[in-house]
Scaffold this motif. Structure first.
Motif, PDB file in Angstrom:
ATOM      1  N   GLN A  55      -2.808   5.419   9.026  1.00  0.00           N
ATOM      2  CA  GLN A  55      -1.560   4.782   9.448  1.00  0.00           C
ATOM      3  C   GLN A  55      -2.301   3.530  10.448  1.00  0.00           C
ATOM      4  O   GLN A  55      -1.633   2.432  10.129  1.00  0.00           O
ATOM      5  CB  GLN A  55      -0.822   5.872  10.304  1.00  0.00           C
ATOM      6  CG  GLN A  55       0.566   5.231  10.885  1.00  0.00           C
ATOM      7  CD  GLN A  55       0.608   4.881  12.327  1.00  0.00           C
ATOM      8  OE1 GLN A  55      -0.505   5.425  12.986  1.00  0.00           O
ATOM      9  NE2 GLN A  55       1.631   4.613  12.942  1.00  0.00           N
ATOM     10  N   LEU A  58      -3.305   0.641   8.042  1.00  0.00           N
ATOM     11  CA  LEU A  58      -2.123  -0.094   7.532  1.00  0.00           C
ATOM     12  C   LEU A  58      -1.432  -0.935   8.862  1.00  0.00           C
ATOM     13  O   LEU A  58      -1.078  -2.166   8.307  1.00  0.00           O
ATOM     14  CB  LEU A  58      -1.060   0.968   6.985  1.00  0.00           C
ATOM     15  CG  LEU A  58      -1.667   1.495   5.500  1.00  0.00           C
ATOM     16  CD1 LEU A  58      -0.596   2.546   5.126  1.00  0.00           C
ATOM     17  CD2 LEU A  58      -1.940   0.620   4.564  1.00  0.00           C
ATOM     18  N   ALA A  64       2.377  -1.603   7.426  1.00  0.00           N
ATOM     19  CA  ALA A  64       3.185  -0.630   7.585  1.00  0.00           C
ATOM     20  C   ALA A  64       3.942  -0.919   8.945  1.00  0.00           C
ATOM     21  O   ALA A  64       2.997  -1.505   9.962  1.00  0.00           O
ATOM     22  CB  ALA A  64       2.480   0.656   7.490  1.00  0.00           C
ATOM     23  N   ALA A  68       5.391   4.260  11.507  1.00  0.00           N
ATOM     24  CA  ALA A  68       5.395   5.015  10.207  1.00  0.00           C
ATOM     25  C   ALA A  68       4.444   6.155  10.564  1.00  0.00           C
ATOM     26  O   ALA A  68       3.354   6.084  11.114  1.00  0.00           O
ATOM     27  CB  ALA A  68       4.728   4.123   9.102  1.00  0.00           C
ATOM     28  N   CYS A  74      -0.161  10.534   1.583  1.00  0.00           N
ATOM     29  CA  CYS A  74      -0.060   9.111   1.662  1.00  0.00           C
ATOM     30  C   CYS A  74      -1.688   8.551   1.682  1.00  0.00           C
ATOM     31  O   CYS A  74      -2.035   7.652   1.153  1.00  0.00           O
ATOM     32  CB  CYS A  74       0.687   8.437   2.678  1.00  0.00           C
ATOM     33  SG  CYS A  74       2.286   9.279   2.761  1.00  0.00           S
ATOM     34  N   THR A 131       9.571  -3.171   4.982  1.00  0.00           N
ATOM     35  CA  THR A 131       9.852  -2.409   3.677  1.00  0.00           C
ATOM     36  C   THR A 131      11.005  -1.519   4.121  1.00  0.00           C
ATOM     37  O   THR A 131      11.485  -1.096   5.244  1.00  0.00           O
ATOM     38  CB  THR A 131       8.453  -1.699   3.817  1.00  0.00           C
ATOM     39  OG1 THR A 131       8.484  -0.911   5.214  1.00  0.00           O
ATOM     40  CG2 THR A 131       7.303  -2.308   3.672  1.00  0.00           C
ATOM     41  N   THR A 135       8.641   7.347   4.352  1.00  0.00           N
ATOM     42  CA  THR A 135       7.316   6.983   4.421  1.00  0.00           C
ATOM     43  C   THR A 135       6.766   6.761   2.829  1.00  0.00           C
ATOM     44  O   THR A 135       5.919   5.847   2.804  1.00  0.00           O
ATOM     45  CB  THR A 135       6.551   8.098   5.251  1.00  0.00           C
ATOM     46  OG1 THR A 135       7.514   8.142   6.196  1.00  0.00           O
ATOM     47  CG2 THR A 135       5.339   7.994   5.459  1.00  0.00           C
ATOM     48  N   ILE A 138       7.134   3.166   2.184  1.00  0.00           N
ATOM     49  CA  ILE A 138       6.297   2.587   2.749  1.00  0.00           C
ATOM     50  C   ILE A 138       4.824   2.410   2.539  1.00  0.00           C
ATOM     51  O   ILE A 138       4.361   1.429   2.175  1.00  0.00           O
ATOM     52  CB  ILE A 138       6.108   2.934   4.493  1.00  0.00           C
ATOM     53  CG1 ILE A 138       7.485   2.731   5.181  1.00  0.00           C
ATOM     54  CG2 ILE A 138       4.972   2.315   5.045  1.00  0.00           C
ATOM     55  CD1 ILE A 138       7.624   3.312   6.406  1.00  0.00           C
ATOM     56  N   VAL A 139       4.274   3.827   2.066  1.00  0.00           N
ATOM     57  CA  VAL A 139       3.070   3.686   1.363  1.00  0.00           C
ATOM     58  C   VAL A 139       3.086   3.180   0.039  1.00  0.00           C
ATOM     59  O   VAL A 139       2.040   2.328  -0.240  1.00  0.00           O
ATOM     60  CB  VAL A 139       2.573   5.081   1.415  1.00  0.00           C
ATOM     61  CG1 VAL A 139       1.037   5.377   0.728  1.00  0.00           C
ATOM     62  CG2 VAL A 139       2.392   5.736   2.668  1.00  0.00           C
ATOM     63  N   ALA A 142       2.838  -0.545   0.453  1.00  0.00           N
ATOM     64  CA  ALA A 142       1.371  -0.994   0.990  1.00  0.00           C
ATOM     65  C   ALA A 142       0.431  -0.994  -0.373  1.00  0.00           C
ATOM     66  O   ALA A 142      -0.286  -1.962  -0.516  1.00  0.00           O
ATOM     67  CB  ALA A 142       1.026   0.116   1.797  1.00  0.00           C
TER      68      ALA A 142
END
Ligand SMILES: [Zn+2]
Length: 207
Positions: A55, A58, A64, A68, A74, A131, A135, A138-139, A142
């Motif tokens: 996290q 990112l 992210a 997040a 993830c 985004t 989650t 989000i990943v 990414a």
């Protein structure tokens, strides 16, 4: 500069103080490839080994939002994309055919979700881009951004400057500037010291 204020001292010490390799700031895919490193002495450090570490990685790269909360899966998806991008970089550097499974994994990440940031509106912020929230999205966003950058890096104008750090046991990749093919001053110093030692003793420790 990254902000580490939320990080406890214990977690902080997990990240080795090595500056990003040349090119990593412009290419997050190169940065991702370098996120599992072999340190002098042979210890390994993985900057994505826990959801919290992934996290931070990112968030520090704008991939992210700060709030997040990544799950184990993830972090593991990020690590597995990394393990596909590394052989692709190596094959490009060594002029070998690109591994089909690595191409498939990068293409899957590329097409899972659009890499574009969505246009959103809220009463507090008005119009802004970010985004979508869950989650996993989000990943996936990414992963798509990292995969798109890998594709750009491997086919764009920087591809010919891509090289592996020439200072064993370092495993980082970088974009070469002139003759310099070390990822950091530390690696350059170590390579020079190894050469000087080899000259003094008449032994060659490395090629
Ligand atoms: Zn290096």
């Amino acid at each position: 500069m990254r902000t580490m204020s939320r990080v406890t001292p214990v977690e902080q010490s997990a990240e080795p103080a090595l500056p990003p390799a040349p090119g990593a700031a412009q290419h997050p895919a190169l940065d991702l490839a370098n996120s599992a490193l072999v340190l002098p002495g042979g210890q390994r450090a993985d900057l994505l080994d826990t959801p919290g570490a992934a996290q931070r990685w990112l968030v520090d790269r704008g991939l992210a939002p700060a709030d997040a909360e990544l799950r184990d899966t993830c972090a593991s998806r990020l690590r597995s994309l990394r393990e596909r991008i590394r052989p692709l970089l190596a094959s490009r550097i060594e002029g070998r055919p690109a591994p089909a499974d690595a191409l498939a994994a990068v293409n899957e990440a590329l097409t899972l979700v659009p890499a574009a940031l969505l246009l959103q509106w809220s009463p507090e912020h008005g119009l802004y881009r970010s985004t979508a929230h869950p989650t996993t999205q989000i990943v996936e966003h990414a992963l798509a951004t990292l995969a798109a950058d890998a594709a750009e890096l491997l086919t764009g104008p920087d591809a010919d400057r891509l090289t592996a750090c020439g200072s064993a046991p370092c495993n980082r990749y970088l974009l070469r500037h002139g003759r310099r093919h070390w990822c950091s001053t530390r690696c350059g110093d170590r390579a020079r010291a190894a050469r000087a030692y080899a000259r003094r003793t008449g032994r060659t420790e490395e090629d």
